[in-house]
Design an enzyme around this catalytic site. Structure first.
Site, PDB file in Angstrom:
ATOM      1  N   ILE A   1       0.852  -1.204   0.000  1.00 32.28           N
ATOM      2  CA  ILE A   1       0.000   0.000   0.000  1.00 32.28           C
ATOM      3  C   ILE A   1       0.881   1.245   0.000  1.00 32.28           C
ATOM      4  O   ILE A   1       0.606   2.228  -0.706  1.00 32.28           O
ATOM      5  CB  ILE A   1      -0.987  -0.020   1.195  1.00 32.28           C
ATOM      6  CG1 ILE A   1      -2.001  -1.168   0.998  1.00 32.28           C
ATOM      7  CG2 ILE A   1      -1.720   1.317   1.330  1.00 32.28           C
ATOM      8  CD1 ILE A   1      -2.973  -1.387   2.145  1.00 32.28           C
TER       9      ILE A   1
ATOM     10  N   TYR B   1      -4.893 -11.503  14.454  1.00 27.75           N
ATOM     11  CA  TYR B   1      -4.611 -10.313  13.645  1.00 27.75           C
ATOM     12  C   TYR B   1      -5.735  -9.280  13.819  1.00 27.75           C
ATOM     13  O   TYR B   1      -5.485  -8.103  14.100  1.00 27.75           O
ATOM     14  CB  TYR B   1      -4.463 -10.724  12.179  1.00 27.75           C
ATOM     15  CG  TYR B   1      -4.455  -9.574  11.207  1.00 27.75           C
ATOM     16  CD1 TYR B   1      -3.365  -8.704  11.122  1.00 27.75           C
ATOM     17  CD2 TYR B   1      -5.542  -9.349  10.360  1.00 27.75           C
ATOM     18  CE1 TYR B   1      -3.368  -7.651  10.222  1.00 27.75           C
ATOM     19  CE2 TYR B   1      -5.543  -8.305   9.455  1.00 27.75           C
ATOM     20  CZ  TYR B   1      -4.454  -7.452   9.387  1.00 27.75           C
ATOM     21  OH  TYR B   1      -4.459  -6.396   8.500  1.00 27.75           O
TER      22      TYR B   1
HETATM   23  N1  LIG Z   1      -3.518  -5.265   1.926  1.00 29.65           N
HETATM   24  C1  LIG Z   1      -4.739  -5.362   2.452  1.00 29.65           C
HETATM   25  O1  LIG Z   1      -5.674  -5.924   1.838  1.00 29.65           O
HETATM   26  C2  LIG Z   1      -5.024  -4.743   3.808  1.00 29.65           C
HETATM   27  C3  LIG Z   1      -6.332  -4.784   4.285  1.00 29.65           C
HETATM   28  C4  LIG Z   1      -6.605  -4.230   5.527  1.00 29.65           C
HETATM   29  C5  LIG Z   1      -5.590  -3.634   6.269  1.00 29.65           C
HETATM   30  N2  LIG Z   1      -4.335  -3.617   5.787  1.00 29.65           N
HETATM   31  C6  LIG Z   1      -3.279  -2.991   6.601  1.00 29.65           C
HETATM   32  O2  LIG Z   1      -2.609  -2.009   5.837  1.00 29.65           O
HETATM   33  C7  LIG Z   1      -1.232  -1.921   6.232  1.00 29.65           C
HETATM   34  C8  LIG Z   1      -0.331  -2.046   5.010  1.00 29.65           C
HETATM   35  O3  LIG Z   1      -0.576  -3.307   4.405  1.00 29.65           O
HETATM   36  P1  LIG Z   1       0.208  -3.827   3.122  1.00 29.65           P
HETATM   37  O4  LIG Z   1      -0.721  -4.749   2.419  1.00 29.65           O
HETATM   38  O5  LIG Z   1       0.830  -2.701   2.407  1.00 29.65           O
HETATM   39  O6  LIG Z   1       1.324  -4.730   3.830  1.00 29.65           O
HETATM   40  P2  LIG Z   1       2.886  -4.877   3.488  1.00 29.65           P
HETATM   41  O7  LIG Z   1       3.360  -6.043   4.289  1.00 29.65           O
HETATM   42  O8  LIG Z   1       3.110  -4.876   2.037  1.00 29.65           O
HETATM   43  O9  LIG Z   1       3.482  -3.549   4.114  1.00 29.65           O
HETATM   44  C9  LIG Z   1       3.800  -3.439   5.475  1.00 29.65           C
HETATM   45  C10 LIG Z   1       5.159  -2.776   5.576  1.00 29.65           C
HETATM   46  O10 LIG Z   1       5.486  -2.667   6.968  1.00 29.65           O
HETATM   47  C11 LIG Z   1       6.857  -3.019   7.127  1.00 29.65           C
HETATM   48  N3  LIG Z   1       7.038  -3.516   8.484  1.00 29.65           N
HETATM   49  C12 LIG Z   1       6.570  -4.687   8.994  1.00 29.65           C
HETATM   50  N4  LIG Z   1       6.960  -4.796  10.277  1.00 29.65           N
HETATM   51  C13 LIG Z   1       7.678  -3.682  10.565  1.00 29.65           C
HETATM   52  C14 LIG Z   1       8.350  -3.224  11.736  1.00 29.65           C
HETATM   53  N5  LIG Z   1       8.379  -3.942  12.858  1.00 29.65           N
HETATM   54  N6  LIG Z   1       8.984  -2.030  11.687  1.00 29.65           N
HETATM   55  C15 LIG Z   1       8.987  -1.290  10.550  1.00 29.65           C
HETATM   56  N7  LIG Z   1       8.378  -1.681   9.408  1.00 29.65           N
HETATM   57  C16 LIG Z   1       7.727  -2.862   9.434  1.00 29.65           C
HETATM   58  C17 LIG Z   1       7.139  -4.063   6.076  1.00 29.65           C
HETATM   59  O11 LIG Z   1       8.515  -4.144   5.750  1.00 29.65           O
HETATM   60  C18 LIG Z   1       6.294  -3.561   4.906  1.00 29.65           C
HETATM   61  O12 LIG Z   1       7.046  -2.707   4.071  1.00 29.65           O
HETATM   62  C19 LIG Z   1      -1.025  -3.039   7.242  1.00 29.65           C
HETATM   63  O13 LIG Z   1      -1.074  -2.488   8.538  1.00 29.65           O
HETATM   64  C20 LIG Z   1      -2.205  -3.980   7.024  1.00 29.65           C
HETATM   65  O14 LIG Z   1      -2.565  -4.670   8.199  1.00 29.65           O
HETATM   66  C21 LIG Z   1      -4.016  -4.157   4.562  1.00 29.65           C
END
Ligand SMILES: NC(=O)c1ccc[n+]([C@@H]2O[C@H](COP(=O)([O-])OP(=O)(O)OC[C@H]3O[C@@H](n4cnc5c(N)ncnc54)[C@H](O)[C@@H]3O)[C@@H](O)[C@H]2O)c1
Length: 321
Positions: A13, A141
């Site tokens: 995202i 989660y």
């Molecule tokens: N993709 C979806 O469908 C969806 C739906 C609902 C909510 N979300 C939420 O949106 C947010 C982004 O999701 P995404 O799909 O881009 O996920 P993603 O895993 O692609 O991105 C998450 C990022 O956070 C970083 N990260 C993880 N742990 C970390 C830490 N301890 N310290 C620093 N950085 C850290 C990762 O390296 C990654 O770049 C998340 O919080 C997820 O729960 C996503």
């Protein structure tokens, strides 16, 4: 123009959001430990700090950078991982959140915007789900996200930081991995690009509310400037699409025949999902711009390009992993 910190900005995202914020004229810093993100996702105009959200040095970073707002995307994103390792999920999604909130309040950050999830609602059959529906998550989660939401509301009550909580539906688009939420579209796109069978858990009649990552980014951008803060908003399309419909759409886009392999439904998967987006449209002046077929076209084109590049680089199969 605001000075904005995006945690997790190197992820899926984030790779849509950060260019959007830069185009709006904001100054952007990405903080990410690259555990699931990629440095090449971060545009050169954004500053990058490689750091874990649980690191206490974050307060020093915020002290120095004087951010106006934080968009908090970093964390543990997979339901399955939360069930395998609830302590890791809790550490990242709750303790990491508290570390960000505490530092933000100590350093005068005005607003925090949080990426929560449809998983907060659990298996509620009264669709469409409004923000007022009871949060009864079915996974660790979902539970860690709902708990983080509660910390944010209390930090607002005690320390005055403004917030917007978003519950995203199933997000899809270019650069999505298949580990976290909403991965089914990227999984199908990869399988079709790799000329593999499409594997469907269950009968394919299950529905999801699939929203393109660019539309999530525009909602997050609106959250930086709205006066309607201190509230929770769904970000969704208010539409249900079944996996069978998705496969038909992919067939039209990919112009190839593929076979579908149905396997046993996964336990714990909900059958239908759809979130009401009326509040975000009315109060945040947010609009969606990308239809499902347009978003699928972009997503499939991306995975086809990745496959072609892998092939050129000498991977004989060229398969996208
Ligand atoms: N993709 C979806 O469908 C969806 C739906 C609902 C909510 N979300 C939420 O949106 C947010 C982004 O999701 P995404 O799909 O881009 O996920 P993603 O895993 O692609 O991105 C998450 C990022 O956070 C970083 N990260 C993880 N742990 C970390 C830490 N301890 N310290 C620093 N950085 C850290 C990762 O390296 C990654 O770049 C998340 O919080 C997820 O729960 C996503």
């Amino acid at each position: 123009m605001q000075n904005v910190l995006v945690t997790g900005g190197a992820g899926f995202i984030g790779s849509h959001l950060v260019p959007h914020l830069l185009a709006l004229g904001h100054q952007v810093t990405v903080l990410d430990d690259l555990s699931n993100g990629r440095e090449e996702n971060i545009p050169s105009e954004a500053e990058f700090i490689k750091m874990d959200i649980c690191n206490e040095k974050i307060t020093g970073v915020m002290q120095k950078k004087k951010f106006d707002s934080i968009i908090h995307l970093a964390g543990q994103t997979a339901v399955s991982e939360s069930l395998k390792d609830p302590i890791m999920d809790e550490k990242l999604n709750i303790e990491g959140m508290i570390n960000i909130l505490r530092s933000a309040c100590q350093t005068g950050v005005a607003r925090i915007i949080f990426s929560s999830t449809a998983a907060a609602y659990g298996n509620n059959e009264n669709l469409p789900l409004r923000e007022s529906a009871l949060a009864t998550p079915l996974s660790f989660y979902g539970l860690s996200k709902v708990t983080a939401e509660k910390y944010i509301r209390l930090y607002h009550d005690y320390f005055g930081i403004d917030y917007i909580i978003f519950r995203f539906a199933n997000v899809y688009g270019e650069r999505q991995g298949d580990g976290g939420e909403g991965g089914v579209i990227s999984i199908f796109a990869k399988q079709i690009a790799n000329d593999q069978d499409i594997a469907v858990f269950g009968d394919g009649g299950q529905t999801r509310d699939f929203i393109y990552a660019g539309d999530i980014s525009s909602g997050l951008g609106q959250a930086l400037v709205t006066d309607n803060t201190n509230d929770t908003y769904n970000l969704s399309t208010y539409t249900q699409t079944s996996l069978k419909q998705l496969i038909t759409l992919f067939g039209n886009i990919a112009h190839k025949n593929f076979s579908i392999k149905y396997t046993k439904a996964r336990s714990g998967d909900i059958y239908h999902s759809m979130l009401d987006n009326t509040k975000a449209i009315e109060k945040l002046d947010w609009h969606m711009h990308t239809s499902l077929s347009e978003g699928l076209n972009k997503t499939f084109a991306y995975f086809k390009k990745v496959k072609a590049e892998a092939h050129q680089c000498g991977d004989i199969s060229g398969d996208i992993k």
